[in-house]
Scaffold this motif. Structure first.
Motif, PDB file in Angstrom:
ATOM      1  N   GLU A 102      76.174  44.413  51.569  1.00  0.00           N
ATOM      2  CA  GLU A 102      76.383  43.083  50.999  1.00  0.00           C
ATOM      3  C   GLU A 102      77.844  42.660  51.090  1.00  0.00           C
ATOM      4  OE1 GLU A 102      74.449  40.656  47.349  1.00  0.00           O
ATOM      5  OE2 GLU A 102      75.428  42.528  46.782  1.00  0.00           O
ATOM      6  N   GLN A 121      76.949  35.389  53.175  1.00  0.00           N
ATOM      7  CA  GLN A 121      76.473  35.452  51.793  1.00  0.00           C
ATOM      8  C   GLN A 121      76.782  34.124  51.124  1.00  0.00           C
ATOM      9  OE1 GLN A 121      75.139  38.411  50.911  1.00  0.00           O
ATOM     10  NE2 GLN A 121      74.706  38.151  48.759  1.00  0.00           N
ATOM     11  N   GLU A 177      78.108  31.500  44.674  1.00  0.00           N
ATOM     12  CA  GLU A 177      77.409  31.664  43.404  1.00  0.00           C
ATOM     13  C   GLU A 177      76.801  30.362  42.900  1.00  0.00           C
ATOM     14  OE1 GLU A 177      79.964  33.516  40.613  1.00  0.00           O
ATOM     15  OE2 GLU A 177      80.159  35.385  41.750  1.00  0.00           O
ATOM     16  N   TRP A 202      69.802  31.985  43.225  1.00  0.00           N
ATOM     17  CA  TRP A 202      69.950  33.447  43.305  1.00  0.00           C
ATOM     18  C   TRP A 202      69.332  34.013  44.580  1.00  0.00           C
ATOM     19  CZ3 TRP A 202      66.447  37.600  43.153  1.00  0.00           C
ATOM     20  CH2 TRP A 202      67.019  38.844  42.889  1.00  0.00           C
ATOM     21  N   GLN A 247      71.506  33.224  47.573  1.00  0.00           N
ATOM     22  CA  GLN A 247      72.724  34.031  47.574  1.00  0.00           C
ATOM     23  C   GLN A 247      72.504  35.369  48.284  1.00  0.00           C
ATOM     24  OE1 GLN A 247      74.806  34.686  43.838  1.00  0.00           O
ATOM     25  NE2 GLN A 247      73.961  32.791  43.010  1.00  0.00           N
ATOM     26  N   HIS A 248      71.390  36.004  47.985  1.00  0.00           N
ATOM     27  CA  HIS A 248      71.148  37.363  48.459  1.00  0.00           C
ATOM     28  C   HIS A 248      70.156  37.431  49.625  1.00  0.00           C
ATOM     29  CE1 HIS A 248      73.362  38.879  44.997  1.00  0.00           C
ATOM     30  NE2 HIS A 248      72.663  38.080  44.228  1.00  0.00           N
ATOM     31  N   LEU A 286      71.517  44.687  42.098  1.00  0.00           N
ATOM     32  CA  LEU A 286      71.637  43.338  41.554  1.00  0.00           C
ATOM     33  C   LEU A 286      71.776  43.312  40.034  1.00  0.00           C
ATOM     34  CD1 LEU A 286      68.971  41.599  43.804  1.00  0.00           C
ATOM     35  CD2 LEU A 286      71.448  41.730  44.140  1.00  0.00           C
ATOM     36  N   ARG A 332      79.176  45.860  40.273  1.00  0.00           N
ATOM     37  CA  ARG A 332      79.487  46.428  41.582  1.00  0.00           C
ATOM     38  C   ARG A 332      80.985  46.432  41.855  1.00  0.00           C
ATOM     39  NH1 ARG A 332      76.153  42.159  44.498  1.00  0.00           N
ATOM     40  NH2 ARG A 332      76.274  41.219  42.459  1.00  0.00           N
TER      41      ARG A 332
END
Length: 544
Positions: free
Chosen positions: A148, A157, A160, A164, A167-168, A406, A410
């Motif tokens: 990621e 990516q 924000e 959601w 985003q991922h 998630l 991180r």
């Protein structure tokens, strides 16, 4: 976003995807529907393949992302990964050939299989299996974190402010591709992809340590810049450091950090080959000699690891500014390399996540199938049912790791893996001890494991950091000396071992039954050609 970098990245990612699916036909067996074939690649990999496979298994996205990130962040003990990979190979030279022999003689697929056969204890085998599953989840998560980070620096990516899922989305796509070819090809997929992965890694690291330092003024300038920057940080934040609200930065560990550095290196070395995926890679080899030769050859990766770790300092000297230290090396590559080679570097990191993630999910699935499903749910499971269970659970494990990524912080991905190290080290007395002696009582080992797991987790939960309230790091201060910190896993392991020794004496004195050892002394030195140890399974006709 650089169109050239993204194009090169996507091309190489598609290449390994094709290789992953093609691996089902590589060294093809008549039937992949058994764990020897799907989960261990036919138990027939030679020195060349095993070197790439085990190296690709050990040197992961953790290597590319987390180790340089700790140096970039100024951690005085961040270089511990280099001595620990040097220490680990003499250890595996000693005990893993014994595990290979007894596993091939008895058809063991997982370390928990061996524990059950050695100690005649399903509860202890279940404990080892559950620990392996628990410790593997954050390790797979670490690979997805690394992937990621690359996607973020590449510009793939979403921000924000986006939904959601959007985003991922790139991570979900990579996750789905990984899950698909692991399901279809088993261990053959990461074994084949490891050739591409390791070649890219060698090229990228060698070019990086020769080209980038020259671009930023040489190694002398790099160390001078880093030292001055750390001194400035420590002076500007002296009050916060004194109050425990900030951590001082340093190139070399001060005297108070020596035990932290040493215990991290030793504890990580002891834990590395307790992980199910490491043992899976070893059990896929053809003979004891393959393991010994690999233990002699794999230190070549340690040299690269030392160079790679220093890229954290290079990023500081090059003026890389990122709020997340994990982005330091990818950002350095984007800033310093031409776009086409940046794409190669990003692909190396991403593929460096795919190979170990695949092996880890296979190893975890084998633990479920052999030591939970077959041991407690369906004791008469056929080889086909075992293989089907492992394939399905390999998907579930990857999904669990994705949730792990998630849901948790991180900021420092290395803490995820170090938490797993606290858990997996508690299986060492049962596994390694069992390879040399049957003296330990099965219930003493079980109690030692339970206490070590509980205490280690509790200590880790209580560690706070500037970015995390709990599980903020791998170190804890000693009760009698709050200036000296040590690796939590080593404290829990020593308590575990002490209880195993003391309670073994107590249980034997009390006459508590100790089960039947289903192995024999000669099992631990068996090699190809001995009774019960088959030659490499014929890829055209192999069946369990």
């Amino acid at each position: 976003m650089s169109g050239v970098a993204v194009g090169v990245f996507v091309f190489l990612f598609l290449l390994v995807t094709v290789l992953g699916f093609a691996a089902a036909r590589w060294r093809r067996a008549a039937d992949l529907d058994n764990l020897d074939e799907w989960g261990l690649g036919g138990r027939g990999f030679g020195t060349f393949i095993a070197w790439f496979l085990i190296g690709g298994d050990i040197y992961t996205a953790y290597t590319f992302i987390a180790v340089p990130a700790t140096l970039y962040a100024g951690s005085a003990v961040g270089f511990f990964a280099v001595p620990y990979t040097i220490v680990v190979y003499p250890l595996i030279f000693l005990f893993l050939p014994r595990l290979w022999s007894v596993s091939h003689r008895h058809g063991y697929v997982t370390p928990a299989d061996f524990v059950e056969g050695r100690y005649d204890s399903r509860p202890l085998a279940l404990a080892v299996a559950l620990t392996g599953l628990l410790a593997t989840m954050p390790y797979i998560a670490l690979q997805l974190v690394g992937m990621e980070v690359v996607l973020q620096v590449l510009g793939l990516q979403a921000g924000e402010d986006r939904p959601w899922v959007v985003q991922h989305l790139p991570l979900f796509i990579a996750f789905a591709v990984l899950a698909a070819y692991t399901y279809s090809s088993g261990l053959r997929a990461p074994a084949l992809i490891a050739f591409v992965k390791d070649t890219l890694i060698y090229i990228v690291i060698i070019v990086a340590v020769l080209y980038i330092p020259h671009q930023v003024g040489g190694w002398g300038h790099i160390f001078d810049t880093v030292g001055a920057g750390f001194d400035t940080f420590n002076k500007d934040n002296a009050d916060a450091i004194a109050a425990g609200q900030a951590t001082p930065k340093a190139i070399m560990p001060p005297e108070t950090a020596h035990w932290a550095y040493a215990s991290l290196a030793l504890g990580s070395a002891l834990a590395l080959f307790m992980y199910p995926h490491s043992i899976t890679g070893v059990l896929s080899t053809r003979s004891r000699s393959v393991i010994r030769r690999n233990a002699s050859l794999l230190p070549a990766y340690s040299f690269l690891l030392g160079l790679l770790a220093l890229l954290g300092f290079v990023a500081i000297a090059a003026g890389v500014k990122v709020t997340n230290p994990q982005q330091s090396v990818p950002q350095l590559f984007e800033d310093q390399f031409p776009p086409w080679f940046a794409g190669v570097a990003f692909a190396a990191i991403a593929i460096g996540a795919l190979v170990p993630a695949a092996i880890m999910s296979i190893a975890a699935a084998n633990l479920w199938t052999r030591n939970i499903y077959k041991a407690f749910i369906n004791r008469d499971a056929t080889h086909q049912q075992e293989a089907r269970q492992s394939k399905l659970v390999s998907l579930v494990v990857k999904f669990g790791a994705l949730v792990f990524v998630l849901a948790l912080s991180r900021d420092f991905a290395i803490n995820l893996q170090l938490l797993g190290g606290v858990w997996i080290l508690q299986t060492l007395p049962a596994i390694v001890g069992g390879l040399y002696t049957r003296w330990f009582h099965r219930w003493a080992l079980f109690v030692g494991w339970a206490v070590g797991m509980a205490w280690g987790t509790w200590l880790a939960y209580g560690v706070a950091s500037p970015v995390q309230k709990h599980f903020g790091g791998p170190l804890v201060a000693l009760p009698w000396d709050d200036t000296t910190k040590v690796y939590i896993a080593m404290l829990a392991f020593l308590l575990n071992l002490l209880l195993a020794v003391v309670l073994t004496v107590v249980f034997r004195a009390a006459g508590v039954p100790d089960g039947t050892d289903r192995t024999r002394p000669e099992d631990y030195t068996a090699d190809i050609g001995d009774e019960g140890v088959a030659e490499e399974l014929d890829p055209e006709t192999a069946k369990h």
